[in-house]
Design an enzyme around this catalytic site. Structure first.
Site, mmCIF file in Angstrom:
data_model
loop_
_atom_site.group_PDB
_atom_site.id
_atom_site.type_symbol
_atom_site.label_atom_id
_atom_site.label_comp_id
_atom_site.label_asym_id
_atom_site.label_seq_id
_atom_site.Cartn_x
_atom_site.Cartn_y
_atom_site.Cartn_z
ATOM 1 N N CYS A 192 89.358 26.308 -45.110
ATOM 2 C CA CYS A 192 88.265 26.244 -44.146
ATOM 3 C C CYS A 192 87.750 27.637 -43.789
ATOM 4 O O CYS A 192 87.368 28.393 -44.680
ATOM 5 C CB CYS A 192 88.701 25.455 -42.919
ATOM 6 N N GLU A 229 90.621 19.921 -47.653
ATOM 7 C CA GLU A 229 91.443 19.989 -46.440
ATOM 8 C C GLU A 229 91.459 18.624 -45.769
ATOM 9 O O GLU A 229 90.445 17.928 -45.718
ATOM 10 C CB GLU A 229 90.847 21.037 -45.503
ATOM 11 N N LYS A 231 97.781 27.217 -44.053
ATOM 12 C CA LYS A 231 96.709 28.007 -43.461
ATOM 13 C C LYS A 231 97.276 29.058 -42.515
ATOM 14 O O LYS A 231 98.102 28.751 -41.654
ATOM 15 C CB LYS A 231 95.748 27.076 -42.712
#
Length: 524
Positions: free
Chosen positions: A374, A264, A324
């Site tokens: 994440c 990321e 995301k």
């Protein structure tokens, strides 16, 4: 103000001890076997107490557990750490209020275990999308019963841990009361709970496989948020480490990877809008002649952006991307920005990101990448969606530099522990790519095949199976959480019914009293 009595002090001591022992079951301490003692001591702290006392004990337990568990958040400042700890402690406190009534019911270990599942279901959804960090399941990757995750996911494993703690208290209570046969039966039940997952078949390693490379380019370890926000050369660091990987391939030290993974935010911009970044990525793809998954901030409408994983193929460039979906409040967007956006470190977040909507895997030949970015790894539905969409390899792209820059308190290790549980849950390998560590490759059995520590550059190359079969957990979906949490509603209904009967009996003194010794007296 009256001083707390001895019973209150004992309750608070049990609650604080339970919270600290539960914390120690998670990384960075990692003593997984302590986890059942957390629920056990919380039960001791609230049994026989009134709702107000249970509220206090639950809050103390929540503080003792979560304050050290998420102390890494203090790298953002004391206010975020203390605020999130307080919010979560209030959730524990409110949830603990009916717990004494549940413990007073026959068969109460079932209800208290269900209470944990229900509590985690609430914590994982509210407020602001929830904060599932610290679920009982997430510290149990090394436990012999961790394969309960393959049966019913995180809820089943959390239920097992809470049930073990509840049965421990129940068994000791029966032993003290002279009912040794009941205590022996409880011990047998605990042994069965621990041993049953050992009989489950191991994840298959035959069939198709792929060589996966994880690149950790590293960044400078800055000490302030302002300095961290100015970190540059992240992409260059990852390009340099990718070249080192390509050199190792040419020397025959490692096989050529079927797919290469960057973390990321490995790019601090959009390679489609920034020619320099685009050229850097294209050169890296050409260097290895392998598909490359990057992490980038892709421009979106209305001056917003996506936090995305973008797949580049040799000779084709960018072909697909995943954005995301579970954005971090006060990190990737600011609730009530007009009111809060100008406060302190929130000024470093100049715009809100847009959440993605697609769950489709990213196809790199026969490798179907299920990307979760994440802390999406902590959310059951985010991982389940991408597996059900056809992913045969799970990828966690993450950037933990902010949370490890000063006080290193286990955030990266806790995330790796979650990835290990997801590997068991879905019978799929997981590749964890981090800018500054920890990066790792995890087998379908939850065991770490290889890893890189924090604040260093490097790469990992491992051959992993590409699984396509369904675990029972994947097939059942959300139902284990529903079914294992539902008994708490039954218990609350039974408790309310008992209270009404007791009130009615108290108003009718001439009637024959019901002989129903409170269960809490057996535990005194």
């Amino acid at each position: 103000m009256a001083r707390p009595g001895a019973a209150t002090l004992r309750s608070w001591a049990a609650a604080s001890s339970g919270g600290l022992l539960l914390y120690a079951s998670f990384p960075p301490v990692g003593w997984w076997f302590l986890a059942p003692l957390g629920p056990a001591l919380l039960i001791l702290a609230v049994r026989g107490r009134r709702a107000r006392s249970a509220f206090a004990a639950g809050g103390i337990f929540g503080i003792a557990f979560l304050a050290p568990l998420i102390v890494w958040l203090a790298n953002l400042g004391l206010v975020p750490w203390l605020t999130l700890t307080a919010i979560q402690a209030i959730v524990f406190a409110l949830a603990a209020m009916p717990l004494p009534r549940l413990i007073a019911l026959p068969g109460w270990p079932l209800y208290t275990a269900a209470w944990w599942v229900a509590l985690e279901a609430v914590r994982g959804r509210a407020p602001l999308g929830g904060f599932p960090w610290g679920r009982l399941a997430f510290g149990q990757a090394d436990a012999p019963y961790a394969d309960w995750a393959a049966v019913g996911g995180g809820p089943a494993l959390s239920f097992a841990v809470a049930f073990l703690g509840s049965l421990l208290v129940y068994g000791l209570t029966e032993w003290r009361g002279g009912r040794r046969h009941i205590s022996a039966a409880v011990c047998l039940g605990m042994a069965t709970l621990i041993a049953t997952p050992l009989a489950l078949p191991a994840p298959g390693t035959s069939g198709p496989s792929a060589v996966v490379a994880v690149v950790q380019g590293n960044v400078e370890r800055e000490r302030t948020l302002q300095e961290q926000a100015r970190v540059r050369n992240v992409a260059q660091n990852h390009a340099r480490e990718t070249k080192a990987l390509a050199d190792a391939v040419r020397r025959g030290e490692v096989p050529r990877p079927d797919v290469v993974l960057w973390p990321e935010n490995s790019l601090d911009g959009d390679p489609g809008r920034d020619p320099e970044l685009g050229s850097l990525v294209a050169d890296s793809v050409r260097e290895l002649d392998s598909p490359l998954l990057i992490g980038a901030m892709l421009e979106a409408p209305r001056a917003r952006a996506y936090n995305a994983g973008q797949l580049w193929l040799p000779g084709q460039g960018p072909v697909s991307w995943y954005a995301k979906r579970q954005l971090v409040p006060f990190g990737e967007y600011i609730p009530a920005r007009s009111l809060l956006g100008g406060l302190g470190a929130l000024q470093l977040i100049p715009r809100d990101l847009l959440p993605g909507t697609s769950t489709a895997p990213l196809a790199a030949g026969r490798v179907l990448l299920g990307d979760v970015i994440c802390y999406e790894i902590a959310y059951d539905d985010r991982v389940r969606d991408t597996v059900r969409a056809g992913a045969n390899l799970l990828v966690v792209q993450t950037n933990n530099a902010t949370y490890e820059r000063g006080l290193q308190a286990g955030q990266s290790e806790q995330q790796l522990a979650m990835a290990r549980i997801r590997a068991i849950e879905y019978g799929r390998a997981v590749a964890l790519a981090s800018t500054s560590g920890v990066s790792a490759v995890v087998g379908p059995d939850g065991q770490v095949m290889d890893r890189l520590g924090t604040w260093r550059g490097g790469h990992l190359v491992e051959r992993v199976p590409l699984a396509s079969g369904l675990t029972l957990s994947e097939w059942l979906g959300v139902w284990p959480e529903v079914l294992l949490g539902a008994p708490v509603l039954v218990g609350l209904a039974l408790s309310l019914r008992r209270s009404r009967r007791a009130a009615a009996a108290a108003q009718a003194p001439a009637s024959r009293p019901e002989h129903d010794q409170p269960f809490t007296k057996l535990l005194s």
